[in-house]
Design a protein around this motif. Structure first.
Motif, mmCIF file in Angstrom:
data_model
loop_
_atom_site.group_PDB
_atom_site.id
_atom_site.type_symbol
_atom_site.label_atom_id
_atom_site.label_comp_id
_atom_site.label_asym_id
_atom_site.label_seq_id
_atom_site.Cartn_x
_atom_site.Cartn_y
_atom_site.Cartn_z
ATOM 1 N N UNK A 138 0.646 -0.846 0.232
ATOM 2 C CA UNK A 138 -0.376 -0.022 -0.219
ATOM 3 C C UNK A 138 1.221 1.311 0.359
ATOM 4 N N UNK A 139 0.270 2.367 -0.349
ATOM 5 C CA UNK A 139 1.276 3.329 -0.115
ATOM 6 C C UNK A 139 0.566 4.570 0.544
ATOM 7 N N UNK A 140 1.010 5.146 1.309
ATOM 8 C CA UNK A 140 0.288 6.282 2.525
ATOM 9 C C UNK A 140 0.927 7.622 2.543
ATOM 10 N N UNK A 141 0.820 8.234 2.635
ATOM 11 C CA UNK A 141 1.414 9.511 2.330
ATOM 12 C C UNK A 141 1.854 9.649 4.476
ATOM 13 N N UNK A 142 3.108 9.869 4.480
ATOM 14 C CA UNK A 142 3.418 10.001 5.448
ATOM 15 C C UNK A 142 4.707 11.137 5.794
ATOM 16 N N UNK A 143 4.133 12.293 6.214
ATOM 17 C CA UNK A 143 4.976 13.619 6.421
ATOM 18 C C UNK A 143 5.105 14.235 5.054
ATOM 19 N N UNK A 144 4.096 14.710 4.055
ATOM 20 C CA UNK A 144 3.838 14.982 2.719
ATOM 21 C C UNK A 144 4.399 13.653 2.044
ATOM 22 N N UNK A 160 -5.874 6.004 16.122
ATOM 23 C CA UNK A 160 -6.534 6.971 17.924
ATOM 24 C C UNK A 160 -7.291 8.082 16.883
ATOM 25 N N UNK A 161 -8.833 8.034 17.444
ATOM 26 C CA UNK A 161 -9.232 9.320 16.982
ATOM 27 C C UNK A 161 -8.692 9.246 15.191
ATOM 28 N N UNK A 162 -8.094 10.789 14.395
ATOM 29 C CA UNK A 162 -7.574 10.768 13.673
ATOM 30 C C UNK A 162 -6.136 10.638 12.805
ATOM 31 N N UNK A 163 -5.674 9.651 13.603
ATOM 32 C CA UNK A 163 -4.409 8.962 13.132
ATOM 33 C C UNK A 163 -4.238 7.678 14.014
ATOM 34 N N UNK A 164 -3.597 7.374 12.404
ATOM 35 C CA UNK A 164 -3.199 5.759 12.837
ATOM 36 C C UNK A 164 -1.822 5.700 12.232
ATOM 37 N N UNK A 168 5.505 -1.652 11.316
ATOM 38 C CA UNK A 168 6.426 -2.911 10.641
ATOM 39 C C UNK A 168 7.188 -3.122 11.298
ATOM 40 N N UNK A 169 8.283 -4.277 10.384
ATOM 41 C CA UNK A 169 9.146 -4.619 11.279
ATOM 42 C C UNK A 169 10.696 -3.296 10.559
ATOM 43 N N UNK A 170 10.324 -2.536 9.805
ATOM 44 C CA UNK A 170 10.823 -1.546 9.618
ATOM 45 C C UNK A 170 10.562 -0.838 10.334
ATOM 46 N N UNK A 171 9.866 -0.433 11.174
ATOM 47 C CA UNK A 171 9.387 0.580 11.997
ATOM 48 C C UNK A 171 7.871 0.757 11.909
ATOM 49 N N UNK A 172 7.846 2.209 12.792
ATOM 50 C CA UNK A 172 6.241 2.326 12.916
ATOM 51 C C UNK A 172 6.201 3.753 11.977
ATOM 52 N N UNK A 173 4.549 3.829 11.386
ATOM 53 C CA UNK A 173 4.380 5.208 10.165
ATOM 54 C C UNK A 173 3.096 5.668 10.961
ATOM 55 N N UNK A 174 3.602 6.761 10.592
ATOM 56 C CA UNK A 174 1.742 7.841 11.358
ATOM 57 C C UNK A 174 1.129 8.175 10.428
#
Length: 255
Positions: A138-144, A160-164, A168-174
């Motif tokens: 999947x492709x998601x927007x992380x910090x633009x 949490x509310x509006x934040x996902x 992953x095994x390579x780190x976390x993405x908000x």
């Protein structure tokens, strides 16, 4: 013959980078130069580019925006892109790691430029790109920045509310403003299931499941991370059945 496109609005920097690449090509590289995005798009449409060098900070334009538009073109969905910049804050290690792209800081280091160009245009990297196509992502927007996340590397997702947050095994993405329902529809994988109103979990990474002090919920532990997720009563049977089928893990006998 490999086609390389350089997008750089500083003519001196453009010539420097172009000369560095040409000095090491042994007749194998055709280098195209563009000083603005309009020129770059025109070249990309007329020629099949194998590698892009893109300046992030263009005059009145954005190199990142150019790259995002290039990614929408079928021919360039997986083409190598190297960003060049004077700003260290653009160097997002997770972005580099997942996408196999690179950032190069100005002023240019001749050896680094020649090394990375040869590496990315080698046969081994071409094969890696073919393998990558076969993997679901999947492709998601992380910090633009649009970040590619492979489905089989997702451990769990929490909202949490509006934040996902995608772990992953390579780190976390908000990611902001992306609901759990939307993420679930994007992922569409039989091993990633909803375990709670705020969580999706990958069955393959579950290590064990234990009761919490709250009698209506359980805690899920995973391999490859110390973070945990919740399992609600409404989702317990589905998760437990799947967990028992596909994962060898420790299950608290009190369940």
């Amino acid at each position: 013959m490999y086609n390389i496109l350089i997008l750089e609005d500083d003519c001196i920097q453009l010539r420097t980078l172009s000369d560095i690449i040409r000095q090491s090509d042994d007749g194998m590289y055709q280098v195209y130069e563009a000083t603005n995005t309009a020129e770059a798009f025109e070249i990309a449409k007329q020629k099949m580019i194998d590698l892009f060098y893109v300046d992030i900070n263009l005059k009145n334009e954005s190199g990142l925006s150019f790259a995002l538009e290039i990614r929408k073109m079928r021919n360039y969905r997986l083409t190598w892109i190297i960003f060049v910049t004077i700003y260290k804050e653009f160097m997002l290690s997770a972005f580099k790691k997942i996408h196999c792209y690179d950032y190069i800081l100005k002023p240019y280091n001749k050896g680094n430029i020649q090394r990375i160009t040869k590496l990315l245009l080698s046969d081994s990297c071409a094969q890696a790109a073919v393998t990558e196509i076969k993997k679901k992502f999947i492709i998601v927007p992380v910090k633009n920045i649009q970040v590619k996340i492979f489905i089989n590397e997702i451990i769990f997702v929490e909202v949490f509310i509006r934040t996902s947050i995608i772990h992953t095994i390579n780190g976390s993405f908000t990611i902001d403003y992306l609901s759990l329902k939307k993420l679930n529809s994007m992922i569409e994988d039989k091993n990633i299931l909803q375990s709670h109103r705020s969580y999706l979990v990958n069955i393959k990474y579950i290590n064990k499941i234990e009761k919490t002090n709250d009698k209506t919920a359980y805690k899920i532990y995973f391999y490859n991370t110390d973070k945990t997720a919740l399992l609600g009563n409404n989702y317990k049977k589905c998760i437990m059945d799947k967990f028992n089928d596909v994962v060898d893990g420790e299950i608290d006998e009190r369940l």
